[in-house]
Write an enzyme that holds these catalytic residues in place. Structure first.
Site, PDB file in Angstrom:
ATOM      1  N   HIS A 121      26.846 -40.190 -56.860  1.00 39.65           N
ATOM      2  CA  HIS A 121      26.419 -39.208 -55.850  1.00 39.65           C
ATOM      3  C   HIS A 121      27.420 -39.085 -54.702  1.00 39.65           C
ATOM      4  CE1 HIS A 121      22.308 -38.588 -57.381  1.00 39.65           C
ATOM      5  NE2 HIS A 121      22.436 -39.819 -57.830  1.00 39.65           N
ATOM      6  N   CYS A 129      25.068 -37.005 -61.808  1.00 37.53           N
ATOM      7  CA  CYS A 129      23.973 -37.874 -62.258  1.00 37.53           C
ATOM      8  C   CYS A 129      23.055 -37.150 -63.247  1.00 37.53           C
ATOM      9  CB  CYS A 129      23.244 -38.434 -61.048  1.00 37.53           C
ATOM     10  SG  CYS A 129      22.487 -40.005 -61.420  1.00 37.53           S
ATOM     11  N   GLU A 152      27.711 -36.688 -52.780  1.00 44.77           N
ATOM     12  CA  GLU A 152      27.090 -35.903 -51.702  1.00 44.77           C
ATOM     13  C   GLU A 152      26.309 -36.776 -50.725  1.00 44.77           C
ATOM     14  OE1 GLU A 152      26.014 -36.200 -54.712  1.00 44.77           O
ATOM     15  OE2 GLU A 152      23.816 -36.278 -54.722  1.00 44.77           O
TER      16      GLU A 152
END
Ligand code: GLN
Length: 193
Positions: A161, A77, A163
């Site tokens: 994302h 990002c 994560e």
């Protein structure tokens, strides 16, 4: 040892993901923190704030040098934005910020990746896309024809994302590059006369 740029943004979830995958990981806030890293993650956040933090810490040139010298990098990002031609200029891409629109255009999508059997569930938060890229850049996934994941050498960037959705396969792919680079470094160190 993997470093996660921790000036601002979502670094904590990356540290947790890397540690869950069995890697040692630490926060990078200063030039000294870059010492001895095998890989670097630049997280999501806010790219203007991150740019200011990098400038304040005198990190732009050391980061550029480390990455151009072959340090494997994963940028997610805002991290994708930091690596483009208009920021650190280490990857041959131009990112378009908030490309899907602002807050209202946060969304989720399932993306097919060339090396993965099952799609990646991707969470996009005011995400950029790759508006331009050079011939050395391999596009790995796209949304509506706009590249949102790409690789150039040992640099991998994702608009979304992984994560925060429990997705670990892309961190694993990054860690494979880290291990290959580490192995190559050791091999060349021991073959030196
Ligand atoms: N919109 C942010 C920026 O342009 C990036 C968003 C993110 O990292 N989730 O900096």
């Amino acid at each position: 040892m993997i470093g996660v740029l921790a000036l601002q943004g979502g670094f904590d979830a990356h540290l947790k993901t890397l540690r869950a995958l069995g890697e040692e990981a630490r926060e990078v806030r200063t030039v000294a923190d870059l010492d001895g890293l095998d890989g670097l993650v630049i997280p999501g956040g806010e790219s203007t704030t991150m740019t200011l933090g990098i400038a304040r810490e005198g990190l732009a040139e050391p980061l550029r040098e480390a990455i151009r010298g072959g340090l494997p990098v994963l940028g997610t990002c805002a991290g994708l934005i930091m690596l483009d031609r208009e920021h650190l200029d280490v990857m041959d891409i131009v990112a378009r910020r908030n490309a899907f629109g602002r807050q209202v255009r946060s969304f989720e999508a399932d993306l097919d990746f060339p090396d993965l059997d099952a799609p990646v569930h991707a969470v996009f938060i005011r995400a950029p896309w790759i508006a331009e890229h050079g011939p050395g850049v391999e596009v790995l996934a796209a949304v509506d024809g706009h590249p949102v994941a790409a690789r150039e050498g040992d640099i991998m960037v994702l608009s979304f994302h992984p994560e925060i959705s429990g997705e670990t396969r892309l961190h694993e792919a990054f860690l494979e590059r880290v291990r290959a680079a580490r192995y190559a470094r050791r091999a060349s160190a021991t073959s030196r006369p």
